[in-house]
Design an enzyme around this catalytic site. Structure first.
Site, short mmCIF file in Angstrom:
data_model
loop_
_atom_site.label_atom_id
_atom_site.label_comp_id
_atom_site.label_asym_id
_atom_site.label_seq_id
_atom_site.Cartn_x
_atom_site.Cartn_y
_atom_site.Cartn_z
N LYS A 282 71.96 48.92 78.30
CA LYS A 282 71.50 47.75 77.54
C LYS A 282 70.81 48.17 76.26
O LYS A 282 71.01 47.57 75.21
CB LYS A 282 70.48 46.96 78.37
N LYS B 162 76.06 56.94 79.52
CA LYS B 162 76.18 55.77 80.38
C LYS B 162 76.11 54.48 79.56
O LYS B 162 75.45 54.43 78.53
CB LYS B 162 75.08 55.78 81.45
N LYS C 2 64.96 58.11 75.88
CA LYS C 2 64.60 56.91 75.11
C LYS C 2 63.60 57.26 74.01
O LYS C 2 63.69 56.75 72.89
CB LYS C 2 64.03 55.82 76.02
P1 ATP Z 1 68.04 50.15 79.68
O1 ATP Z 1 68.97 50.85 78.72
O2 ATP Z 1 67.16 49.13 79.00
O3 ATP Z 1 67.30 51.10 80.59
P2 ATP Z 1 70.00 49.71 81.66
O4 ATP Z 1 71.35 49.37 81.14
O5 ATP Z 1 69.78 51.12 82.09
O6 ATP Z 1 68.97 49.26 80.57
P3 ATP Z 1 68.37 48.75 83.80
O7 ATP Z 1 67.80 47.39 83.87
O8 ATP Z 1 67.47 49.89 83.40
O9 ATP Z 1 69.63 48.72 82.83
O10 ATP Z 1 69.04 49.14 85.19
C1 ATP Z 1 69.39 48.18 86.17
C2 ATP Z 1 70.24 48.82 87.25
O11 ATP Z 1 71.54 49.13 86.75
C3 ATP Z 1 69.69 50.16 87.76
O12 ATP Z 1 69.91 50.21 89.14
C4 ATP Z 1 70.52 51.19 87.06
O13 ATP Z 1 70.61 52.40 87.79
C5 ATP Z 1 71.87 50.48 87.01
N1 ATP Z 1 72.67 50.96 85.89
C6 ATP Z 1 72.31 50.92 84.59
N2 ATP Z 1 73.29 51.42 83.82
C7 ATP Z 1 74.31 51.78 84.67
C8 ATP Z 1 75.59 52.37 84.46
N3 ATP Z 1 76.03 52.65 83.26
N4 ATP Z 1 76.36 52.60 85.56
C9 ATP Z 1 75.92 52.30 86.81
N5 ATP Z 1 74.71 51.75 87.06
C10 ATP Z 1 73.90 51.50 86.00
MG MG Z 2 67.79 51.85 82.58
#
Ligand code: ATP
Ligand code: MG
Length: 331
Positions: A198, A195, A112
């Protein structure tokens, strides 16, 4: 009953399919077997710039999505992180036994920070894994159901908790990551080598609250490869592999079965089936979210009850920690 804890950041209004398959759906299935704590981690959502009014709204919408995804506030403790002041309080203590080098090795931070540049990267983003360790250790969680990207943070949590225990006496339960392999990493549709995330956003995301028409379009324009075979190969066919993973997870059809069913058929057919499986999940999900958001006062009341239950557990842990560390007890 063993305890689980997990959370998601309200950085967007909508969760994405990775959050749903990788985390939320697991949470719902664990509620009976475990004493479950699920929180909306709003303190984590201010590490990279945010809008206050939007954050408030997104926190509610995220809680509504937990419920729509199957979290039952009667059976689980559903709460908002900032409602329980012990989280940042414990994080401070833990940050004082966390090495600077140790924190610097976190790959989520490095990724990040690289995207944002050093000047735009906050100290909060750097220390976020320590706050996450506090989130988990406060509740004596045995298991933390998360996606693959969180494995390193759970390891760090164990390291910090173990260090506290050996320095100040047995205090924390050391948690294990629970990462079901099949859905551990849902990839971005536009760049299937990273991956779904968000904070990356864009057309590679399947957002749970997006218009069904848009979702369909995004799946149909998912990046695949120049071949024509529908097989699983994360190295040379990451896009197709990702679509098969999604279809398998949503329909509970084994991957091998899907590959067999699609023998001799094209990518267009595969995308069509993925789109229909996603919409079958997303449409009732969206309906439930809308219903919940129709009555924000009731949602807030549920969150207040959850915060009270969470606070009971968290305050007992923090009291113990403060005592072990040697802080003078107030009269
Ligand atoms: P950010 O990019 O802001 O970190 P994020 O998409 O990673 O957002 P988080 O809120 O950090 O979302 O993660 C919430 C949950 O979703 C965590 O348990 C994380 O491991 C899971 N997660 C996030 N992205 C994935 C993905 N692409 N596949 C499977 N699990 C995911
Ligand atoms: Mg995350």
């Amino acid at each position: 009953r063993p305890r689980v804890l997990s959370g998601m950041q309200p950085t967007n209004a909508s969760l994405h399919l990775g959050n749903y398959l990788g985390a939320l759906r697991q949470w719902a299935t664990m509620q009976d077997e475990y004493d479950a704590f699920y929180c909306v981690v709003d303190l984590h959502a201010i590490t990279a710039g945010h809008d206050p009014a939007q954050l408030r709204e997104r926190t509610r919408v995220t809680a509504a999505q937990y419920i729509a995804g199957g979290v039952d506030p009667e059976r689980s403790t559903l709460f908002v992180q900032s409602h329980v002041p012990e989280h940042p309080q414990l994080a401070w203590v833990l940050s004082c036994i966390t090495g600077f080098g140790e924190a610097s090795r976190m790959t989520q931070f490095k990724d990040k920070a690289a995207r944002q540049g050093t000047e735009a990267t906050t100290v909060g983003l750097f220390t976020y894994p320590v706050l996450q360790a506090a989130d988990i250790l406060l509740y004596d969680a045995d298991m933390v159901p998360v996606g693959e990207d969180q494995r390193q943070h759970i390891e760090l949590t164990r390291d910090i908790g173990g260090r506290f225990n050996s320095r100040f006496g047995e205090t924390f339960v050391l948690p294990k990551a629970f990462i079901p392999e099949a859905t551990a990493k849902i990839q971005d549709l536009q760049d299937p080598t990273v991956k779904m995330s968000k904070s990356i956003g864009g057309a590679g995301l399947i957002e749970m609250l997006e218009e069904p028409k848009v979702i369909e379009k995004r799946i149909k324009s998912a990046v695949t490869d120049s071949g024509r075979e529908i097989t699983v190969d994360p190295e040379s066919k990451p896009g197709v592999t990702n679509l098969i993973t999604i279809l398998s997870a949503l329909t509970m059809r084994p991957v091998g079965q899907i590959v067999q069913d699609f023998e001799g058929r094209g990518y267009g057919d595969l995308k069509k089936e993925v789109a229909s499986a996603v919409l079958d999940t997303v449409i009732p999900f969206q309906k439930r979210v809308r219903e919940l958001l129709d009555d924000p006062a009731q949602l807030d009341a549920l969150l207040a009850t959850g915060a009270e239950k969470a606070h009971d557990v968290a305050s007992a842990t923090l009291r113990k920690v403060y005592d072990r560390v040697g802080f003078l007890q107030p009269m």
